[in-house]
Motif scaffolding. Structure first.
Motif, short mmCIF file in Angstrom:
data_model
loop_
_atom_site.label_atom_id
_atom_site.label_comp_id
_atom_site.label_asym_id
_atom_site.label_seq_id
_atom_site.Cartn_x
_atom_site.Cartn_y
_atom_site.Cartn_z
N PHE A 43 -4.28 -8.75 0.30
CA PHE A 43 -2.91 -8.97 0.81
C PHE A 43 -1.86 -8.77 -0.29
O PHE A 43 -0.71 -8.42 0.00
N THR A 44 -2.28 -8.91 -1.56
CA THR A 44 -1.37 -8.55 -2.65
C THR A 44 -1.14 -7.04 -2.65
O THR A 44 -0.01 -6.58 -2.88
N ALA A 60 -1.17 -5.12 -0.02
CA ALA A 60 -0.25 -4.86 1.10
C ALA A 60 1.20 -5.10 0.66
O ALA A 60 2.10 -4.30 0.95
N LYS A 61 1.42 -6.19 -0.06
CA LYS A 61 2.78 -6.49 -0.54
C LYS A 61 3.24 -5.45 -1.57
O LYS A 61 4.41 -5.03 -1.57
N GLN A 81 4.22 -2.24 0.14
CA GLN A 81 5.54 -2.39 0.78
C GLN A 81 6.66 -2.24 -0.26
O GLN A 81 7.68 -1.61 0.01
N ASP A 125 -4.41 -13.47 6.70
CA ASP A 125 -3.31 -13.24 5.76
C ASP A 125 -3.18 -11.76 5.41
O ASP A 125 -2.07 -11.23 5.29
N PHE A 146 0.30 -9.49 6.16
CA PHE A 146 1.10 -8.74 5.18
C PHE A 146 1.00 -7.23 5.40
O PHE A 146 1.96 -6.50 5.15
N GLN A 194 3.49 -6.49 8.13
CA GLN A 194 4.86 -6.47 7.61
C GLN A 194 5.15 -5.15 6.89
O GLN A 194 6.23 -4.56 7.05
N ALA A 195 4.18 -4.71 6.07
CA ALA A 195 4.36 -3.46 5.33
C ALA A 195 4.43 -2.26 6.28
O ALA A 195 5.21 -1.32 6.05
#
Length: 586
Positions: free
Chosen positions: A532-533, A535-536, A539, A568, A572, A575-576
């Motif tokens: 998930f890091t 994914a952030k 983004q 999680d 994310f 969102q991305a």
């Protein structure tokens, strides 16, 4: 039950709530006084509400404090300044209660109202109030009276002024130490309103007697009056009347008085005027720096830079720096910490030669102190020394200590060093930095403490901004990419954060060629936190790269992550993907 007449409703509710056993109801009622006053109108507020408040016998300090506060801004509700005097009775009553904070707030509100009143009303209403409080049977009234003279005195005619000075004199000689303390505390404010001829006679007599009081709590408040009175007097009168008191106080038998002198000495020096006179205070300051009590030495050490700034450099070197050297090895760590927080500021005052000869050894000793706060205080002010002795000498003398501190066992020390690195780098230059400090910056990415790793990532970004994208591509990014192989997921996450911070600095092409493949590969990591890091991170890269890269590289990776078993990671990634869609639709 008969209905309450509508016009009486607000005051009836207030009376009811102020007699309620529930303190919260009483408090709420007091805090709505202005609303109630508006409902009643000015005339009924004066005739009904204020008399009722004057007779209120509430014994809860919180309610009384709220009332004292509300009444201070009540002048518009009683009809303006022409009727401000009607607010004095309830506040006078509050000036006599036992709780100090209530009395202080009542005095504050009285001063606020008195400052608005017309001169004739001051004479007719305010001055009689001051005299009543000053002659009050209970000490609480007399304590409160001391804070009101500054409002009463300027509007009084000559005969009343003489009477007010006489009342203040009695307060200065009151049997109760707490009253004399209040007289000492307020003397400077009162003195500022007194005519010059009476300032040199009456007020200075009050001052001298307070400085000789048997109670140290009275004398230490008189210390504060030294600076205030010194600024009101002519320089010659100040030297004659205030200077001897300061010198005497620096040797007072009570450490609390000496502590107050140490705290106030800079202001006292300003008050006594020319430099030649200030020099006479140097022996007193030296005594305070060498005082037996650590608290006094702390207060004196805290003023080292300020004091050196108001005497000539020769005097500072001859008399003050030897004491400073002693304090750098003081038995109290808090004394050393206080010294470390200000000592760097002495360098610009002494100049390069004296700094190198006399201050540099003290800096180095404090940098090696066993107490972390001492080292932190020195580190945070190193730039002040750079400006004086130059970066070459600084690097030779201080860099070994800085490198040692970069590996300090206390994480707060390491954090302080990291935050100082960009400033140091800008002064050292890229070549010197690469040779001496580059490895340290990479080492911090693998620190055990999260705050250090986070600061290290931000540090790399600031260094890349300082030295430019090309330097970052050559000296930082290859080493950062290598660390993505770390077996512990927390360190791999730090590397991803560093990549996201560096990407905007180096630009689109290096990001796509060098960093994006590493991030895409990390999406296959077995740890959900890494995924998930990623994914952030992806983004955050969308605005940097062009739409083709988003569509062909970033989006497919995010679609895979959106199918991940971990909630999680899916969140994310979703969102991305929304950010991707916005780019593609733009």
């Amino acid at each position: 039950m008969a209905m309450v007449d509508e016009p009486l409703y607000p005051i009836a509710i207030l009376i009811d709530e102020l007699k309620n056993d529930d303190i919260q109801l009483r408090l709420n009622s007091i805090r709505r006084l202005s609303t109630i006053a508006r409902a009643l109108g000015e005339d009924r507020t004066r005739k009904e509400l204020i008399p009722f408040l004057s007779e209120n016998n509430d014994d809860d300090d919180e309610v009384l404090l709220a009332m004292a506060d509300e009444l201070g801004g009540f002048t518009p509700h009683v009809g303006g300044v022409d009727y401000a005097h009607v607010l004095l009775p309830p506040l006078e009553s509050l000036c006599t209660v036992e709780e100090t904070v209530v009395r202080d707030k009542a005095v504050e509100s009285l001063c606020k109202i008195g400052a608005q009143m017309k001169e004739r009303d001051i004479v007719a209403w305010f001055i009689p109030l001051v005299k009543r409080l000053g002659a009050g049977e209970w000490f609480t009234a007399r304590v409160s009276a001391c804070g009101l003279f500054l409002i009463a005195y300027p509007s009084a005619p000559d005969l009343l002024r003489a009477e007010l000075r006489s009342v203040y004199n009695e307060l200065c000689h009151d049997d109760m130490p707490v009253v004399r303390r209040s007289a000492a505390l307020n003397l400077g404010k009162f003195a500022a309103t007194v005519e010059a001829m009476h300032l040199k006679s009456d007020i200075m007599i009050f001052f001298r007697e307070l400085t000789q009081d048997d109670q140290d709590s009275v004398r230490l408040l008189a210390v504060e009056g030294c600076a205030a009175l010194g600024k009101l007097l002519e320089p010659a009168d100040c030297v004659a009347n205030v200077l001897p008191v300061i010198v005497s106080f620096s040797q007072d038998k009570s450490w609390r008085v000496r502590y107050m002198v140490a705290n106030q000495l800079y202001e006292l020096c300003e008050a006594v005027g020319p430099e030649s006179t200030r020099t006479e205070l140097v022996p007193a300051y030296v005594r305070l720096l060498r005082d037996n009590e650590a608290e006094v030495r702390i207060a004196a050490a805290d003023k080292v830079t300020k004091f050196c700034g108001i005497v000539c450099p020769q005097v500072a070197q001859q008399h003050i720096l030897p004491c400073v050297k002693e304090l750098s090895f003081d038995s109290s760590q808090h004394v050393r910490a206080a010294l470390a927080s200000v000592i760097m500021g002495v360098a610009p005052l002494l100049g390069k030669e004296a700094t190198i000869e006399q201050l540099l050894p003290i800096f180095l000793a404090l940098l090696k102190d066993e107490f972390p706060d001492v080292r932190l205080n020195i580190i945070s002010k190193l730039d002040q020394v750079n400006q004086v002795i130059g970066i070459d000498l600084l690097s030779r003398s201080l860099l070994p200590a800085i490198v040692e501190l970069a590996e300090d066992r206390h994480w707060r020390v390491r954090l302080a060093i990291i935050e100082y690195i960009p400033l140091l780098a800008s002064q050292l230059g890229a070549d010197f930095f690469d040779n001496k400090l580059g490895a340290l910056c990479m080492q911090w990415l693998g620190d055990q403490v999260y705050s250090i790793r986070e600061a290290a990532a931000n540090n790399l970004k600031r260094l890349a901004e300082e030295f430019g994208p090309e330097w970052a591509l050559q000296h930082i990014i290859p080493q950062v990419m290598e660390k993505i192989k770390n077996p512990h997921y927390l360190y791999r996450m730090t590397v991803l954060v560093a990549i996201s911070l560096l990407a905007p600095v180096v630009g689109a092409e290096p990001t796509c060629q060098t960093m994006l493949p590493v991030v895409i590969n990390a999406a296959k990591d077995r740890v959900p936190n890494i995924k998930f890091t990623v994914a952030k991170m992806l983004q955050s890269m969308i605005p940097i790269v062009d739409s083709t890269v988003v569509e062909q590289t970033i989006r497919p990776c995010l679609l895979e992550l959106q199918e991940d078993p971990d909630a999680d990671v899916r969140f994310f990634a979703g969102q991305a993907l929304q950010a991707c869609d916005q780019v593609m639709c733009a």
